[in-house]
Enzyme design. Structure first.
Site, mmCIF file in Angstrom:
data_model
loop_
_atom_site.group_PDB
_atom_site.id
_atom_site.type_symbol
_atom_site.label_atom_id
_atom_site.label_comp_id
_atom_site.label_asym_id
_atom_site.label_seq_id
_atom_site.Cartn_x
_atom_site.Cartn_y
_atom_site.Cartn_z
ATOM 1 N N ASP A 292 39.990 49.809 42.209
ATOM 2 C CA ASP A 292 39.567 49.343 40.890
ATOM 3 C C ASP A 292 40.497 48.206 40.467
ATOM 4 O O ASP A 292 41.708 48.401 40.367
ATOM 5 C CB ASP A 292 39.648 50.501 39.883
ATOM 6 C CG ASP A 292 38.903 50.227 38.586
ATOM 7 O OD1 ASP A 292 38.775 49.043 38.215
ATOM 8 O OD2 ASP A 292 38.465 51.194 37.935
ATOM 9 N N ARG A 294 40.037 46.417 37.581
ATOM 10 C CA ARG A 294 39.819 46.117 36.170
ATOM 11 C C ARG A 294 41.107 46.196 35.353
ATOM 12 O O ARG A 294 42.059 46.858 35.741
ATOM 13 C CB ARG A 294 38.787 47.081 35.576
ATOM 14 C CG ARG A 294 37.377 46.861 36.072
ATOM 15 C CD ARG A 294 36.420 47.911 35.563
ATOM 16 N NE ARG A 294 36.695 49.231 36.141
ATOM 17 C CZ ARG A 294 35.989 50.327 35.879
ATOM 18 N NH1 ARG A 294 34.964 50.260 35.042
ATOM 19 N NH2 ARG A 294 36.299 51.468 36.458
#
Length: 360
Positions: A292, A294
């Site tokens: 991930d 983000r």
């Protein structure tokens, strides 16, 4: 006052250059180097780069693991280009699309000695440009002279590696009647670094003195707009808005971090790898990305700018709760959002539960 670009603006310029296949010069205490994104490199620019000296291809440790290349630098590997390496060879090392058809890429020789700081910055810039995380890097002695000769952007590596969040500015808001609530308002936020804008959809008039029902929703073009059945994003988006409409108040943050922060093109590359039999996490790793990528600090920052200090967070991801709390946002309740399961995404959801800890 100088009209020259500051470090933030230089990095934004560098991102644009790399997306167009233009090299960028990096400087640091360890020296200087010229870099070129592997994805957008051309045969002509590769030849010009090699004519100036020995070039290495820097890839992340995840991509190095797939390639069976030794990552002596820990988080990355500096692959020595063979004398007959073509631009197609470079792309085959950076892009896993043909890994199963042509599994033997090497043996690859990687550098063990020397500082990898500029290579680390080069990979960070390719990620920021939403390109494959792989960069051709050539050490140069005279950064200013090389940049002047070739009219290239010069960027301090320290600025590229600075992980502080870019300041966000509230640009405008306006009333937008929605199906779930006629009392809808859309807020637009723009970061200083020239990256994507982010949005906040405010339903009703939520109190700033109580925990607001909120969702951090990452943009998903395929799920939100096209109704893709490969994920649960579209149903989560509509389900969150429906619940806010039923309660009469809430805030949905629509963050432009497509594909867990790797961009739509790389997300489609991951989908292609999933068609070859890899799960969503394995696909990201083969591309060279983390599970991930983000930045949830953006969501916490927007909520604070809207006047909120605590939330009832709609999510199935405990890590998202933890990241929000790390950012100083009080999460008083996790509100489950279990929607959108179908036969096409069952394996995807099972992977999210098993490898990313989602509570499904």
């Amino acid at each position: 006052m100088s009209l020259a670009p500051d470090i933030t603006e230089l990095i934004a310029r560098a991102r644009a250059d790399l997306r167009m296949g233009v090299p960028v010069v990096l400087t640091g205490e360890e020296g200087s180097a010229v870099m070129l994104a592997a994805e957008t490199a051309t045969a002509g620019r590769l030849a010009a780069l090699r004519a100036a000296g020995p070039v290495v291809l820097s890839v992340t440790e995840w991509r190095a693991e797939t390639l069976r290349a030794r990552a002596y630098d820990g988080d990355l590997a500096r692959v020595v280009l063979p004398s007959d390496a073509t631009v197609d060879w470079v792309r085959s090392i950076a892009d896993p699309a043909d890994d199963l058809r042509v599994p033997m890429k090497g043996p690859l020789r990687t550098l063990r000695d020397g500082d990898a700081g500029l290579h680390r910055a080069a990979i960070a810039l390719t990620k920021a440009a939403r390109l494959l995380p792989a960069a051709l890097v050539l050490t140069v002695a005279d950064a200013a002279g090389f940049a002047t000769m070739h009219d290239l952007t010069v960027v301090p590596a320290a600025g590229v590696l600075d992980t502080s969040s870019s300041p966000l500015h509230h640009i405008i808001s306006a009333r937008v009647p929605l199906e779930v609530s006629e009392a809808g308002r859309l807020h637009i936020f723009r970061p200083d670094d020239g990256a994507e804008e982010h949005y906040a959809v405010e339903i009703g008039q939520p109190s700033r003195d109580a925990a607001v029902l909120a969702r951090l929703h990452s943009a998903c073009f395929t799920g939100d707009l096209l109704g893709s059945l490969k994920c649960d994003c579209g149903p989560q988006l509509r389900g969150a808005l429906a619940l806010m409409g039923a309660e009469g108040a809430g805030v949905l943050l629509y963050l432009n971090q497509e594909g867990r922060g790797i961009g739509l093109a790389n997300k489609m590359r991951a989908y292609s790898l999933q068609d070859q039999g890899f799960d969503t996490v394995e696909a990201n790793h083969r591309l060279g990305f983390e599970d991930d990528e983000r930045d949830f600090r953006i969501g916490a920052d927007i909520l604070r700018k809207l006047g909120f200090r605590s939330v009832r967070l709609m999510t199935n991801n405990p890590a998202k709760v933890a990241r929000m709390q790390d950012c100083g946002m009080d999460v008083v309740e996790r509100v489950p959002l279990k929607v959108g399961r179908n036969r096409h995404n069952a394996h995807y959801l099972a992977t999210k539960a098993a490898k990313s800890g989602h509570l499904l």
